[in-house]
Design a protein around this motif. Sequence first.
Motif, PDB file in Angstrom:
ATOM      1  N   CYS A 266      -0.047  -3.833  -5.828  1.00 51.05           N
ATOM      2  CA  CYS A 266       0.065  -2.851  -4.730  1.00 51.05           C
ATOM      3  C   CYS A 266      -1.084  -1.846  -4.815  1.00 51.05           C
ATOM      4  CB  CYS A 266       1.397  -2.114  -4.857  1.00 51.05           C
ATOM      5  SG  CYS A 266       1.702  -0.985  -3.487  1.00 51.05           S
ATOM      6  N   ALA A 267      -1.709  -1.566  -3.674  1.00 53.28           N
ATOM      7  CA  ALA A 267      -2.765  -0.558  -3.656  1.00 53.28           C
ATOM      8  C   ALA A 267      -2.127   0.831  -3.617  1.00 53.28           C
ATOM      9  CB  ALA A 267      -3.656  -0.766  -2.435  1.00 53.28           C
ATOM     10  N   ILE A 268      -2.790   1.764  -4.285  1.00 55.36           N
ATOM     11  CA  ILE A 268      -2.248   3.135  -4.335  1.00 55.36           C
ATOM     12  C   ILE A 268      -3.365   4.112  -3.981  1.00 55.36           C
ATOM     13  CG2 ILE A 268      -1.108   4.870  -5.775  1.00 55.36           C
ATOM     14  CD1 ILE A 268      -0.134   2.583  -7.590  1.00 55.36           C
ATOM     15  N   SER A 269      -3.057   5.031  -3.082  1.00 59.93           N
ATOM     16  CA  SER A 269      -4.030   6.086  -2.778  1.00 59.93           C
ATOM     17  C   SER A 269      -3.363   7.434  -3.025  1.00 59.93           C
ATOM     18  CB  SER A 269      -4.519   5.977  -1.341  1.00 59.93           C
ATOM     19  OG  SER A 269      -3.437   6.109  -0.450  1.00 59.93           O
ATOM     20  N   THR A 270      -4.186   8.489  -2.985  1.00 62.24           N
ATOM     21  CA  THR A 270      -3.646   9.800  -3.345  1.00 62.24           C
ATOM     22  C   THR A 270      -4.387  10.925  -2.650  1.00 62.24           C
ATOM     23  OG1 THR A 270      -2.800  10.980  -5.280  1.00 62.24           O
ATOM     24  CG2 THR A 270      -5.122  10.351  -5.343  1.00 62.24           C
TER      25      THR A 270
ATOM     26  N   LEU B 206      -5.889  11.542 -15.418  1.00 65.25           N
ATOM     27  CA  LEU B 206      -4.825  10.849 -14.670  1.00 65.25           C
ATOM     28  C   LEU B 206      -5.444   9.875 -13.661  1.00 65.25           C
ATOM     29  CD1 LEU B 206      -1.461  11.834 -13.389  1.00 65.25           C
ATOM     30  CD2 LEU B 206      -3.105  11.199 -11.628  1.00 65.25           C
ATOM     31  N   MET B 207      -6.496  10.326 -12.997  1.00 66.75           N
ATOM     32  CA  MET B 207      -7.137   9.439 -12.014  1.00 66.75           C
ATOM     33  C   MET B 207      -7.671   8.178 -12.695  1.00 66.75           C
ATOM     34  SD  MET B 207      -9.083  12.180  -9.570  1.00 66.75           S
ATOM     35  CE  MET B 207      -9.655  10.959  -8.392  1.00 66.75           C
ATOM     36  N   LYS B 208      -8.238   8.366 -13.909  1.00 66.56           N
ATOM     37  CA  LYS B 208      -8.735   7.196 -14.650  1.00 66.56           C
ATOM     38  C   LYS B 208      -7.594   6.265 -14.993  1.00 66.56           C
ATOM     39  CE  LYS B 208     -12.755   8.986 -16.935  1.00 66.56           C
ATOM     40  NZ  LYS B 208     -12.979   9.964 -17.962  1.00 66.56           N
ATOM     41  N   GLU B 209      -6.489   6.856 -15.416  1.00 70.53           N
ATOM     42  CA  GLU B 209      -5.348   6.056 -15.847  1.00 70.53           C
ATOM     43  C   GLU B 209      -4.771   5.251 -14.670  1.00 70.53           C
ATOM     44  OE1 GLU B 209      -2.794   8.264 -18.425  1.00 70.53           O
ATOM     45  OE2 GLU B 209      -1.198   6.759 -18.294  1.00 70.53           O
ATOM     46  N   VAL B 210      -4.666   5.894 -13.506  1.00 74.01           N
ATOM     47  CA  VAL B 210      -4.060   5.205 -12.359  1.00 74.01           C
ATOM     48  C   VAL B 210      -5.048   4.208 -11.742  1.00 74.01           C
ATOM     49  CG1 VAL B 210      -3.035   5.505 -10.068  1.00 74.01           C
ATOM     50  CG2 VAL B 210      -2.520   7.153 -11.880  1.00 74.01           C
ATOM     51  N   GLY B 211      -6.301   4.615 -11.614  1.00 72.89           N
ATOM     52  CA  GLY B 211      -7.287   3.751 -10.961  1.00 72.89           C
ATOM     53  C   GLY B 211      -6.973   3.599  -9.474  1.00 72.89           C
ATOM     54  N   TYR B 212      -7.091   4.704  -8.740  1.00 76.59           N
ATOM     55  CA  TYR B 212      -6.716   4.696  -7.325  1.00 76.59           C
ATOM     56  C   TYR B 212      -7.643   3.814  -6.487  1.00 76.59           C
ATOM     57  CZ  TYR B 212      -3.633   8.650  -8.214  1.00 76.59           C
ATOM     58  OH  TYR B 212      -2.636   9.453  -8.682  1.00 76.59           O
ATOM     59  N   ASP B 213      -7.051   3.201  -5.485  1.00 79.73           N
ATOM     60  CA  ASP B 213      -7.835   2.420  -4.527  1.00 79.73           C
ATOM     61  C   ASP B 213      -8.586   3.346  -3.582  1.00 79.73           C
ATOM     62  OD1 ASP B 213      -6.731  -0.668  -4.610  1.00 79.73           O
ATOM     63  OD2 ASP B 213      -5.313   0.814  -5.352  1.00 79.73           O
ATOM     64  N   MET B 214      -7.973   4.491  -3.311  1.00 77.54           N
ATOM     65  CA  MET B 214      -8.554   5.402  -2.333  1.00 77.54           C
ATOM     66  C   MET B 214      -7.996   6.795  -2.588  1.00 77.54           C
ATOM     67  SD  MET B 214      -8.860   6.449   1.106  1.00 77.54           S
ATOM     68  CE  MET B 214      -7.325   6.025   1.875  1.00 77.54           C
ATOM     69  N   ALA B 215      -8.769   7.824  -2.236  1.00 78.11           N
ATOM     70  CA  ALA B 215      -8.251   9.185  -2.412  1.00 78.11           C
ATOM     71  C   ALA B 215      -8.848  10.116  -1.374  1.00 78.11           C
ATOM     72  CB  ALA B 215      -8.571   9.691  -3.815  1.00 78.11           C
TER      73      ALA B 215
ATOM     74  N   TYR C  59       0.859  -1.193   0.000  1.00 81.90           N
ATOM     75  CA  TYR C  59       0.000   0.000   0.000  1.00 81.90           C
ATOM     76  C   TYR C  59       0.892   1.238   0.000  1.00 81.90           C
ATOM     77  CZ  TYR C  59      -3.480   3.407   1.507  1.00 81.90           C
ATOM     78  OH  TYR C  59      -4.305   4.497   1.577  1.00 81.90           O
ATOM     79  N   ILE C  60       0.633   2.134  -0.946  1.00 81.25           N
ATOM     80  CA  ILE C  60       1.416   3.378  -0.992  1.00 81.25           C
ATOM     81  C   ILE C  60       0.480   4.563  -1.130  1.00 81.25           C
ATOM     82  CG2 ILE C  60       3.143   4.709  -2.291  1.00 81.25           C
ATOM     83  CD1 ILE C  60       4.474   2.166  -3.094  1.00 81.25           C
ATOM     84  N   HIS C  61       0.681   5.521  -0.249  1.00 78.76           N
ATOM     85  CA  HIS C  61      -0.075   6.768  -0.377  1.00 78.76           C
ATOM     86  C   HIS C  61       0.817   7.769  -1.106  1.00 78.76           C
ATOM     87  CE1 HIS C  61      -3.056   9.741   0.374  1.00 78.76           C
ATOM     88  NE2 HIS C  61      -2.189  10.525   0.984  1.00 78.76           N
ATOM     89  N   LEU C  62       0.449   8.096  -2.343  1.00 81.06           N
ATOM     90  CA  LEU C  62       1.311   8.908  -3.197  1.00 81.06           C
ATOM     91  C   LEU C  62       0.511  10.109  -3.737  1.00 81.06           C
ATOM     92  CD1 LEU C  62       4.279   8.612  -4.259  1.00 81.06           C
ATOM     93  CD2 LEU C  62       3.291   7.690  -6.367  1.00 81.06           C
ATOM     94  N   PRO C  63       0.459  11.194  -2.929  1.00 80.59           N
ATOM     95  CA  PRO C  63      -0.372  12.334  -3.312  1.00 80.59           C
ATOM     96  C   PRO C  63       0.038  12.930  -4.652  1.00 80.59           C
ATOM     97  CG  PRO C  63       0.282  12.503  -1.019  1.00 80.59           C
ATOM     98  CD  PRO C  63       1.085  11.389  -1.615  1.00 80.59           C
ATOM     99  N   VAL C  64      -0.925  13.095  -5.552  1.00 77.73           N
ATOM    100  CA  VAL C  64      -0.621  13.669  -6.874  1.00 77.73           C
ATOM    101  C   VAL C  64      -0.966  15.155  -6.900  1.00 77.73           C
ATOM    102  CG1 VAL C  64      -2.852  13.052  -7.947  1.00 77.73           C
ATOM    103  CG2 VAL C  64      -0.822  13.317  -9.363  1.00 77.73           C
TER     104      VAL C  64
END
Length: 474
Positions: free
Chosen positions: A332-336, A356-365, A293-298
């Motif tokens: 890996c789950a990714i949030s932003t 960009l959000m569509k491309e990444v497909g975040y698990d959570m934001a 799990y990675i929280h990677l603010p865009v």
Amino acid sequence: MEEKKILENRQGEVFTSSNTNSSPVRKKLLLESYGCQMNFSDSEIVASILSEAGYTTTKEIEEADVVLLNTCAIRDNAEQRIRHRLDHLKSVKKKNPDMVVGVLGCMAERLREKLLEEEKLVDLVVGPDAYRDIPRLVEQVEHGSKAVNVLLSREETYAEISPVRIDSNGVTAFISIMRGCDNMCSFCVVPFTRGRERSRDPKTIINEATDLFNKGYREVTLLGQNVDSYKWNITSKGEVIQPDEPTVNFAQLLAQVAEVSPELRVRFSTSHPKDMTDEVLDTMAKYENICNYIHLPVQSGNSDVLKRMNRGYTREWYLDRIAAIRRIIPGCAISTDVIAGFCDETEQEHQDTLSLMKEVGYDMAYMFKYSERPKTLAERKYEDNVAEETKGRRLTEIIDLQMQSASLRTKQHIGKIQKVLVEGVSKKSDAHHYGRNSENVVVVFPRGNSRIGEYVHVQNVDATSVTLIGEIVH
Ligand code: 5AD
Ligand code: SF4
């Protein structure tokens, strides 16, 4: 005693905490925390300092001798909420004029003495680096004067203070690994309220993780504003400070914490896209107990906006980091974090965030409307010129898209058997436990013989939009 925790959103979380200790009752403390995980972690340090000074905690405001609000200043609405709380405290103080009211944290640091003028009932204002001074400051107030300490430090990390775990489930805990931030994102007040970045001695971090593990905890979250720039015994220019001592970067620290025990899960927050290295990703891939799990603010999907935000990366760079995560840690789950309606944001720039959000497909934001903060680069350099209505509409579009994405991502876990750390009894049913999988999704399942604090394997059979429903498999 029953504990209260009202979760709202990442930077808008509020809770009232309560715990007891065995020192003789002298004074009763009510400590409330607002804002980010770092603030919650800081409150555990404050509780430790005051418990050493002989305080016990209460959650009954009527019996409190000292009420401390650990505050957030990240957006205007965070400060408004605290002002409402202070309004309420006024009526309590009328009945109990000796009650000491203090404001700690980011709002204290931002407003300093002004807070005493603006909010007449506040007796005490303490910034994030001055918590060791609180017992003395309270005494000063008791002797009849108001007290302020908002000095920021280049060294303070509260390294050796053993936090008093507040409202703990006995399974998961935060460990603060660094303080402050040197990034100067143009929208952000944090560098002004929490000061310069400094890292904590890794030995004390490992000791804290080991101690938690020995007490039965099974998950630690390493906290910092930008964990990727954690460094020990290295200057910001990359020079070694003490040649006979080892140097430690974030990837190495992660590995050391993971080595405490394979039974101890490790999470961390927050990563910064400009600094997140493949070495960190390789370390995550190497250790099963470092969670996927990675929280990677865009913040924005448009490179011009990112430039105005002073984020230090472009859309392409960010997407390259996402590709690296997908390559090195499949699944890996990714949030932003996303900000809608930053200064001069055009419709096309907003569309770039959505794409960009569509491309990444975040698990959570975590999604926010831009809120101009005094003294920040953006306040000085740009105009907060996106109409409130437009900000609201763009935020709604962002949220709607994210809800679809989260629901899809949650559903992807259905059918899988996953290792879940049991964290507690489900709020909706005593017959169910809940826990989280490595990807940080909450899983609810019939409790069977499972115990809180142990790992179980769960087969996911169904899902609501953000929660999995599972069954234990043996
Ligand atoms: N306005 C709106 N959101 C903000 N954040 C930080 N500062 C602001 C602001 N002025 C958000 C960012 C950051 C998160 C912690 O809060 O998205 O990542
Ligand atoms: Fe604020 Fe940027 Fe530092 Fe995060 S990295 S705390 S957004 S300045």
